[in-house]
Design an enzyme around this catalytic site. Structure first.
Site, PDB file in Angstrom:
ATOM      1  N   PHE A 141       0.676  -0.831   0.018  1.00 45.58           N
ATOM      2  CA  PHE A 141      -0.056   0.141  -0.119  1.00 45.58           C
ATOM      3  C   PHE A 141       0.979   1.061  -0.125  1.00 45.58           C
ATOM      4  CE2 PHE A 141      -2.341   3.592   1.784  1.00 45.58           C
ATOM      5  CZ  PHE A 141      -3.123   3.529   0.657  1.00 45.58           C
ATOM      6  N   ASP A 226       9.234   3.121   2.223  1.00 49.85           N
ATOM      7  CA  ASP A 226       7.752   4.028   2.935  1.00 49.85           C
ATOM      8  C   ASP A 226       7.631   3.390   4.041  1.00 49.85           C
ATOM      9  OD1 ASP A 226       6.003   5.079   2.911  1.00 49.85           O
ATOM     10  OD2 ASP A 226       4.862   4.545   1.274  1.00 49.85           O
ATOM     11  N   LYS A 255       2.452  11.235   7.358  1.00 41.75           N
ATOM     12  CA  LYS A 255       0.808  10.743   8.321  1.00 41.75           C
ATOM     13  C   LYS A 255       1.937  11.591   9.866  1.00 41.75           C
ATOM     14  CE  LYS A 255      -1.511   7.471   6.570  1.00 41.75           C
ATOM     15  NZ  LYS A 255      -1.054   5.822   5.892  1.00 41.75           N
TER      16      LYS A 255
HETATM   17  C1  LIG Z   1      -0.925   5.961   4.841  1.00 39.20           C
HETATM   18  C2  LIG Z   1       0.310   5.824   3.767  1.00 39.20           C
HETATM   19  C3  LIG Z   1       0.811   5.915   2.756  1.00 39.20           C
HETATM   20  C4  LIG Z   1      -0.429   7.122   1.778  1.00 39.20           C
HETATM   21  O1  LIG Z   1      -0.231   8.200   2.728  1.00 39.20           O
HETATM   22  P1  LIG Z   1      -1.552   9.603   2.111  1.00 39.20           P
HETATM   23  O2  LIG Z   1      -1.225  10.746   2.787  1.00 39.20           O
HETATM   24  O3  LIG Z   1      -2.592   8.893   2.381  1.00 39.20           O
HETATM   25  O4  LIG Z   1      -1.321   9.768   0.067  1.00 39.20           O
HETATM   26  C5  LIG Z   1       1.686   6.038   0.886  1.00 39.20           C
HETATM   27  N1  LIG Z   1       2.680   4.626   2.033  1.00 39.20           N
HETATM   28  C6  LIG Z   1       2.164   4.285   2.865  1.00 39.20           C
HETATM   29  C7  LIG Z   1       2.672   3.173   3.371  1.00 39.20           C
HETATM   30  C8  LIG Z   1       0.723   4.376   3.983  1.00 39.20           C
HETATM   31  O5  LIG Z   1       0.475   3.863   5.174  1.00 39.20           O
END
Ligand SMILES: *Cc1c(COP(=O)(O)O)cnc(C)c1O
Length: 399
Positions: A141, A226, A255
């Site tokens: 994700f 990520d 985040k």
């Molecule tokens: C939440 C998330 C994203 C995307 O972040 P947004 O601010 O919702 O675009 C990307 N990678 C990971 C691992 C995430 O948990």
């Protein structure tokens, strides 16, 4: 004023139907707690998917936000502002990164890294134009934009949204041999989450990332981690890569970078990858704005100064141990690292939504992922007593 019932009706009538929230309408938050419009209190075990690691409405971040908002909010990057340089210095000091690109959402950070690493591949590796490939993992994700869902393996995230962006190759998560085999002369990067969050808190086998690091270095490809969900203390370290004893070439954070006050994300990079970007090639109107930068500075400061990362390590282990003590024939596995936890139920345990709703009725807000798993990720300011109370609620619902 609209009642909870009316508010829900308005959302259903007027809102795009791209979410299916729990039936709770929240109006206030403080630390680990949130309150609904009827005055019921809940322990937040989702933390906005780990965006409020510092706890809801952290007073110091709030104060920074108010003070900065009174002074200057947005200049665009056409001019400099007096906050961004400080944020760069503080992020570089904390993470050891050499170049930083500020963006807003997590998906934008992912997109930005892909853009930069493609250009890096053409300029530094001699990959033929338009042939750059990025290797990613199944069940990843990384966000919701077209290019990002182009390499999702979740049909719900993809179906109906093509045509997709080419240049991605999918391998299994946790399989270093598969990475070695998938690398071609056109491969520029491997992009992965240190722990797959949305997939259900999937922790890779011991030693996996050490091997990945070795392969990426030996084959001359960029390792992009990520850490938008795993980063900033969630797993008990500032970055989850520290558990693996490695350093990525490029790290994505978002985040909790703003403690939930404002969308702020960043690409943290070595000199080479972000070094390819020249004026005009990439940008964002809001990226690096003084309000976001000031908020991020304080969000990072409280995370470190108030011991939240150590708390996540200690109390995460305590929470995991306590969850493991629950006597239930429904629980298949409890797993996690730091305060990134999950309870996986046996497939035949009935609809997962029933458990999530039962938890809500007992004052615990958590969210299911993928039919059998409930993720537990409270703000990092949670206390032992609060965990004890939460475990009582989990035990009552699962036993
Ligand atoms: C939440 C998330 C994203 C995307 O972040 P947004 O601010 O919702 O675009 C990307 N990678 C990971 C691992 C995430 O948990």
């Amino acid at each position: 004023m609209l009642s909870a019932f009316d508010l829900k009706a308005s959302e259903l009538r007027l809102g795009a139907n791209n979410y299916k929230p729990l039936d709770v309408v929240l109006t206030r938050g403080e630390g680990v707690w949130v309150w609904d419009v009827d005055g019921n209190r809940y322990l937040d075990c989702l933390s906005a998917y780990s965006a409020v690691n510092q706890g809801h409405c952290h007073p110091k971040i709030l104060e920074t936000m108010i003070e900065q908002a009174k002074r200057l909010t947005l200049t665009s990057r056409a001019f400099r502002n007096d906050q961004l340089g400080h944020l760069y210095e503080e992020l570089a000091e904390l993470t050891g990164s050499h170049k930083i690109l500020p963006m807003n959402s997590g998906a934008e950070a992912v997109e930005s890294a892909i853009k930069a690493v493609r250009k890096w591949g053409y300029e530094h590796k001699g990959v033929p134009e338009d042939r750059a490939e990025v290797i990613v993992c199944a069940n990843n994700f990384h966000g919701r934009t077209v290019s990002v869902v182009s390499f999702s393996t979740d049909p719900t995230a993809r179906n109906g949204f093509g045509p997709f962006t080419p240049g991605f190759r999918v391998i299994d998560f946790g399989d270093a041999e598969a990475l070695e085999a998938a690398i071609s002369p056109n491969t520029v990067a491997f992009l992965a989450e240190p722990i797959q969050g949305e997939a259900g808190v999937i922790i890779p086998p011991e030693g996996y990332f050490a091997r990945v690091r070795e392969i990426c270095t030996r084959r001359g490809i960029t390792l992009i981690l990520d850490e938008i969900q795993t980063g900033l203390g969630r797993t008990g370290r500032l970055l989850a890569e520290e558990h693996e004893g490695i350093e990525a070439d490029v790290t994505l954070i978002g985040k909790a970078l703003s403690g939930g006050f404002y969308p702020v994300s960043a690409v943290l990079s070595n000199d080479d990858v972000l070094g390819v970007l020249q004026p005009g090639e990439h940008g964002s109107t809001f990226g690096g704005n003084p309000l976001g930068a000031a908020i991020a500075r304080t969000a990072l400061k409280v995370l470190v100064e108030e011991g939240m990362i150590a708390n996540a390590a200690t109390l995460g282990q305590y929470f995991l141990d306590r969850l493991n003590e629950i006597d239930s024939d429904k629980i298949r596995e409890v797993r996690g690292r730091g305060l990134m936890l999950a309870v996986e139920l046996h497939p035949g345990s009935g609809p997962i939504g029933d458990y999530v709703n039962a938890l809500k009725d007992r004052g615990v807000l958590a969210k299911d992922t993928h039919d059998t798993t409930i993720r537990i990720a409270p703000p990092l300011v949670i206390t032992r007593d609060q965990i004890d109370w939460a475990v009582e609620q989990f035990a009552a619902v699962f036993s």
